[in-house]
Write an enzyme that holds these catalytic residues in place. Sequence first.
Site, short mmCIF file in Angstrom:
data_model
loop_
_atom_site.label_atom_id
_atom_site.label_comp_id
_atom_site.label_asym_id
_atom_site.label_seq_id
_atom_site.Cartn_x
_atom_site.Cartn_y
_atom_site.Cartn_z
N ASP A 49 7.58 -3.97 -8.74
CA ASP A 49 6.33 -4.55 -8.25
C ASP A 49 5.42 -4.75 -9.45
O ASP A 49 5.34 -3.89 -10.33
CB ASP A 49 5.69 -3.71 -7.14
CG ASP A 49 5.46 -2.26 -7.50
OD1 ASP A 49 4.33 -1.91 -7.88
OD2 ASP A 49 6.42 -1.47 -7.39
N ASP A 138 -1.53 -2.68 0.41
CA ASP A 138 -1.53 -1.49 -0.43
C ASP A 138 -2.69 -0.59 -0.02
O ASP A 138 -3.85 -0.90 -0.24
CB ASP A 138 -1.69 -1.95 -1.89
CG ASP A 138 -1.66 -0.81 -2.89
OD1 ASP A 138 -1.83 0.36 -2.49
OD2 ASP A 138 -1.49 -1.09 -4.09
N GLU A 140 -4.18 2.96 -0.65
CA GLU A 140 -4.21 4.13 -1.50
C GLU A 140 -5.65 4.38 -1.94
O GLU A 140 -6.55 3.58 -1.65
CB GLU A 140 -3.31 3.93 -2.72
CG GLU A 140 -3.70 2.74 -3.58
CD GLU A 140 -2.80 2.59 -4.80
OE1 GLU A 140 -2.86 3.49 -5.67
OE2 GLU A 140 -2.06 1.58 -4.89
#
Length: 258
Positions: A49, A138, A140
């Site tokens: 990634d 994503d 986080e």
Amino acid sequence: MNHFSSDEIRPRRRGLKALIGLLASAALTAALMAVASPASAQSSPTGVDVSNWQGSINWTSVKNAGIDFAYIKATEGTSYRDPRFDDNYPGAYYAGVIRGAYHFARPSYSSGSTQANFFASNGGAWSADNLTLPGAVDLEAPPSGARCYGLSTTQMRNWISDFYNTYKSRTGRDVVIYTTASWWNSCTGSWTGMAAKSPLWVAHWGASSPALPAGWSNTTWTFWQYTSSGSVSGIAGNVDRDHFNGSQARLLALANNT
């Protein structure tokens, strides 16, 4: 991420010591590689990634190095577009790397729906062409500020549901969720409500198997980011490396929604 006392045979003793040293070094190297690249990650499709931080990428070299898939950063929050996305996304496609886009969530900026629409309109869309994975969100902790963006666990669950529903309405696909077990469990209150909907892309570095967020199991996670310090021909410096939990045929089925 390894007898003799006469002067006549001392060279043989030194040679034996050198051989033992080489064998010990090889064993240590193998042990370290086993941590950095789990055995399961070596027998199934492997990926990377990337984002603007990797600089210019030679995708043909990446493909020739044995990389099967890639997730490429497209957007963040409500206004940021990765400046290398327009090079990386088609570059991976034309090299034959199965690729998908990802969005770095900023739940404190705007609603899940707003960010899902921004993502889908700026690279996160999907098409059945044998080479496009469903988009990923994503989730986080931010580089700075509150770990859970100042949201309660209920507010975070609602934000994620909002993103998921909007993305699915726009693309027809279930968004992939990238997260860690610790962030998910603390910021959503160990919520199990997405496990039956979204493929999981779990991050857990330097382990022989990943710790999983609430709801997912060893048989239901989809991608595993197992290191942040991998190396791949065609990419300068360190790069995240990923493992797919299944065969090449299953990876293709995920890409084509079959």
